[in-house]
Structure formats: structure tokens, C-alpha cells
Design an enzyme around this catalytic site. Structure first.
Site, short mmCIF file in Angstrom:
data_model
loop_
_atom_site.label_atom_id
_atom_site.label_comp_id
_atom_site.label_asym_id
_atom_site.label_seq_id
_atom_site.Cartn_x
_atom_site.Cartn_y
_atom_site.Cartn_z
N ASP A 122 37.50 70.92 16.47
CA ASP A 122 37.34 69.71 17.26
C ASP A 122 36.56 69.94 18.55
O ASP A 122 35.58 69.25 18.83
CB ASP A 122 38.70 69.07 17.57
CG ASP A 122 39.71 70.06 18.13
OD1 ASP A 122 39.36 71.26 18.26
OD2 ASP A 122 40.84 69.65 18.42
N ASP A 133 43.83 73.32 9.37
CA ASP A 133 44.94 72.37 9.24
C ASP A 133 44.60 71.18 8.35
O ASP A 133 45.49 70.37 8.06
CB ASP A 133 45.36 71.85 10.62
CG ASP A 133 45.96 72.94 11.49
OD1 ASP A 133 46.36 73.97 10.94
OD2 ASP A 133 46.01 72.75 12.72
N MET A 141 50.86 77.36 10.00
CA MET A 141 49.95 76.69 10.91
C MET A 141 50.00 75.18 10.69
O MET A 141 50.31 74.71 9.60
CB MET A 141 48.54 77.21 10.72
CG MET A 141 48.40 78.71 10.97
SD MET A 141 46.69 79.28 10.93
CE MET A 141 46.14 78.74 12.55
N MET A 174 48.01 85.81 9.39
CA MET A 174 47.70 86.40 8.08
C MET A 174 46.97 85.41 7.19
O MET A 174 46.04 85.77 6.47
CB MET A 174 48.99 86.85 7.39
CG MET A 174 49.69 88.02 8.06
SD MET A 174 51.27 88.39 7.30
CE MET A 174 50.77 88.77 5.63
#
Length: 433
Positions: A190, A220, A263, A377
Site C-alpha cells: 500500500d 494478506d 499474518m 517463515m
């Protein structure tokens, strides 16, 4: 059709509510630009492509499900090779920069931009900007050739290095102009795309023949206008390892609880998709769905019920979930990183401790909780097969757009068709999401 536009939006309106949010073109502010036949027409390796050149008027509907009487709605320009290009191969001097956090597929995108420019259009001058935006004016560059990038898709991370912040528009555009760069490929999230938009505006203000292209990166998967973001599929796949480990730990001991934090700052796509794929998860907590801990219907009650029924359980938690529950005690709630992202506390550790404290007070049952945090990870590994294919298509679409003279856009799939999306459309979504 009526055409209107300013520095922020280029709109084409038609019948039945048709609205094309078009992308800028170099010809919008530079007159008498020459065009050239697309070299794909004479390249024997791509002879079949000339049958599939994208029509100049092809668009992609942003909303594909409509009622029979509803307007046609917003459309975006379809990506792909055009019959005419606005750059000759010898004229092109391209650069690639990666900014922000890591994500599976970054190296694949870099590789395919280089190889796409070289093999499809004969472009031989491509620079890699070292270390994010600040690398334009403070670091060395890397000469990128198909030989240099040959195997980089097999590695995680980015061979160009990355950073947050460091955006100085004037210095960046000065560097672009001084180096004779006329293709700028910017890969990032973003804050990065917001910066790319500002770079494009400055390039246009100066009247430079420079195509500025963004490849949106967000592990995401939180850009609603595109079908999915690259790296997401790999992240979900890798998250399965952590969930599997949590399940093994939980079921191997009485009243075992495996808690996995994944995440997902403002959206829970990784957590939810990993949960759906795993089938071993009892509870998935995401930012979109508020929850509470105490009392009837709270998390503690559900954990107790599940442990009595099954003897163990697995909880998956997105990093942005439950931040409101601990906001009163946070010192860094309003702090931001260099990219402008809000700094989040480790809600996984906090909830783990709250669960332990609750059952210690209740003294109804003794629990064994294992907390697993695979955050870095899942983003530091190479992309899987599906993401490699996807990154290749993204990179090639970006190259086709830049060669065709389009600028000020990001590329991504919309309802299964790769499209060119104006910078401001993406940045408005990011900053209002």
C-alpha cells in the site's frame, strides 16, 4: 462517448451506466509520439500471439454479478500485448525496485519482467534498484539480464533488497531522469503504490516519457478489486505446516491447545483459507469478526466446551485480530512503521497468557497450551508452482502495458482477466480499507 479526466482520474462514460476507469497514457501529455509495430508480430517464438493482440477497446467488468436491470457498472482496461508500441527496444532503459515487506514471488516477478522485456521485446538494458525507494539516490544498482535472474525464482526474498520508507519524490525522479530510465517497475504494497502514484504525477508534471508501472504486493490478499495477490497461495500452503504441528502437539496431551498466529493485519484471508484447507482448526479469529473473551459466548467458554468434547483443540489467530481488546494497555497503539503501517502488538502472546490465566483461576481443568508463530517463515520462502505461474502473468502484463505507452497503473486479475488499474483506484482502496 464523453471523456473527462484530471491528474487523478481518467473516466470514459457510455450507455447503460458504463464507466471505464481508464489508465493514463503517455500520449495524454506528450504530443506527436511515434508508434512502432509490436515486435511480437515478427518474433517466430511468439508467432501465435499476433492472433490474440488485445483490442484497444477491450475492457474488464469490475463487478461480474449484476441484476438484469442494473447498469453495466465500472470497467477497467484489459491487459495484454497491443499491435502498436510506443518504445523501440534500443530506446528502453528499464528499472525494477522492490519495497516493503517480503512476500513469496518477489524474485519471480523480477525474473519475468527482465525475461519478458528481453525475449518478447528485445530490451537489453534493465537495472535493479538496490534497497527500495532510497536506492534510487543512495545505493548501487544491479545490471539485470536473463542470465543473472535465471534461477532467482527458486529463492525466497528479493535479490534487489528492500526497505520501508525512504521515499523522496524529487530525488527519485531526478535519478530516473539522470539515468535515462523510461520504464519504472515498482513492486510493493500500500505505501509503495502510494509512492509510485506520486512518482508518476511528478514524471507527468515534468513531461517525461517514462512509464511508471506498479505490481501490487500484499501477502494478506487485501486488495478487493483484484482476484488475489501474489504470494498468498504459497503463504496459505506454508501455514498448513504450522497448523499441522499445532494439531499434533494438542492431540498428544490431555487438554492440549495449539495456538497459531498467522499474518493478516487488517484482513484474515490467510488465517481463514488456512483454516478451511486444514480441517483441523476449531476456532479461527480474524480482524473482520470482533470477539470477546469472558462470559457467555466468549472465547474462554468455547475453549472449555471444546476441550470437554474433544480433549484438545486448535486455534488460528490473524495478527490483527483482537487488537481492540488490548488497546487500553498498549503504548505503541498509534505508532507507525516507515511505510505508515500501524504497529501491532503480539496478540498471540497476549491471548495465550490470558487463556492460561483464565484456566489457572477456574481450576476446573489443567490445560497445556503451545503457541506457534510462523509469521516470517511463511513470507520468506520461494513461491509455489501456482504463484510462479501467476507472477509470470503479472510481470508480462506489466511489460505489455509499459511498452504500449500506458503509465500510472497497477496490474492484476479482475474476474479472471488481467487488467490495468489506475493508481488512485488502488490507493483509495488501500487507505480506506
Amino acid at each position: 462517448m464523453a471523456v473527462s479526466g484530471d491528474l487523478k482520474m481518467k473516466i470514459v462514460k457510455g450507455d447503460a451506466g458504463y464507466v471505464l476507469e481508464d489508465v493514463p497514457h503517455l500520449a495524454d501529455y506528450l504530443s506527436d509520439l511515434p508508434t512502432y509495430p509490436n515486435p511480437l508480430q515478427i518474433n517466430p517464438a511468439y508467432s501465435v500471439v499476433k492472433q490474440y493482440f488485445v483490442n484497444q477497446d477491450d475492457t474488464v467488468a469490475q463487478k461480474i454479478v449484476v441484476h438484469k436491470d442494473s447498469p453495466r457498472g465500472t470497467h477497467l482496461r484489459r491487459a495484454g500485448p497491443r499491435q502498436k508500441v510506443y518504445f523501440e527496444a534500443d530506446e528502453v532503459h528499464a528499472c525494477i525496485v522492490t519495497c516493503g515487506g517480503l512476500c513469496p514471488g518477489l524474485n519471480t516477478v523480477i525474473r519475468e519482467i527482465v525475461c519478458g522485456l528481453y525475449h518478447m521485446y528485445g530490451v537489453t538494458r534493465v537495472l535493479g534498484i538496490d534497497g527500495g525507494y532510497s536506492g534510487f539516490y543512495s545505493r548501487n544498482t544491479i545490471e539485470l539480464t536473463p542470465r543473472v535472474v535465471n534461477d532467482i525464482h527458486k529463492r525466497g526474498g528479493t535479490i534487489l533488497g528492500t526497505s520501508r520508507g525512504g521515499h523522496d519524490t524529487s530525488k527519485i525522479v531526478d535519478s530516473i531522469h539522470d539515468r535515462g530510465i523510461n520504464h519504472v517497475y515498482i513492486i510493493g504494497g500500500d505505501g509503495t503504490q502510494k509512492g509510485a502514484s506520486v512518482i508518476f504525477e511528478e514524471v507527468r508534471r515534468r513531461g517525461l516519457k517514462v512509464s511508471v508501472v506498479g505490481v501490487p504486493k500484499t501477502i494478506d490478499n487485501d486488495i478487493p478489486v483484484i482476484d488475489r495477490s501474489f504470494g498468498f497461495d504459497t503463504a496459505v500452503e506454508e501455514a498448513q505446516r504450522a497448523i499441522c504441528a499445532a494439531h499434533v502437539e494438542a492431540e498428544s496431551i490431555e487438554h492440549g491447545i495449539g495456538l497459531v498466529k498467522l499474518m493478516g493485519r487488517y484482513s484474515g484471508f490467510i488465517a481463514m483459507y488456512a483454516t478451511l484447507a486444514s480441517r483441523d482448526v476449531d476456532c479461527c479469529l480474524i480482524p473482520e469478526s470482533p470477539f470477546f473473551l469472558e462470559g457467555r459466548g466468549g472465547l474462554f467458554e468455547f475453549i472449555e466446551k471444546r476441550l470437554k468434547e474433544n480433549g484438545h483443540m486448535v486455534i488460528v489467530l490473524a495478527e490483527g485480530a483482537g487488537q481492540d481488546l488490548l488497546s487500553e494497555s498498549l503504548q505503541s497503539m498509534n505508532q507507525q512503521d516507515a511505510s505508515g503501517n500501524k504497529l501491532l502488538q503480539d496478540v498471540g502472546l497476549w491471548i495465550s497468557q490470558r487463556i492460561k490465566d483464565h484456566f489457572a483461576r477456574q481450576q476446573k481443568m489443567s490445560i497445556n497450551l503451545k503457541y506457534i508463530d510462523p509469521t516470517y517463515m511463511i513470507r520468506a520462502i520461494p513461491s509455489n508452482a501456482a504463484d510462479n505461474v501467476y507472477c509470470t502473468l503479472l510481470a508480462q502484463s506489466a511489460v505489455h502495458g509499459a511498452m504500449a505507452g500506458f503509465t500510472g497503473f497497477v496490474v492484476g486479475p479482475v474476474n479472471g482477466r488481467h487488467s490495468y488499474i489506475p493508481f488512485n483506484h488502488i490507493t483509495e482502496i488501500f487507505f480506506n480499507f
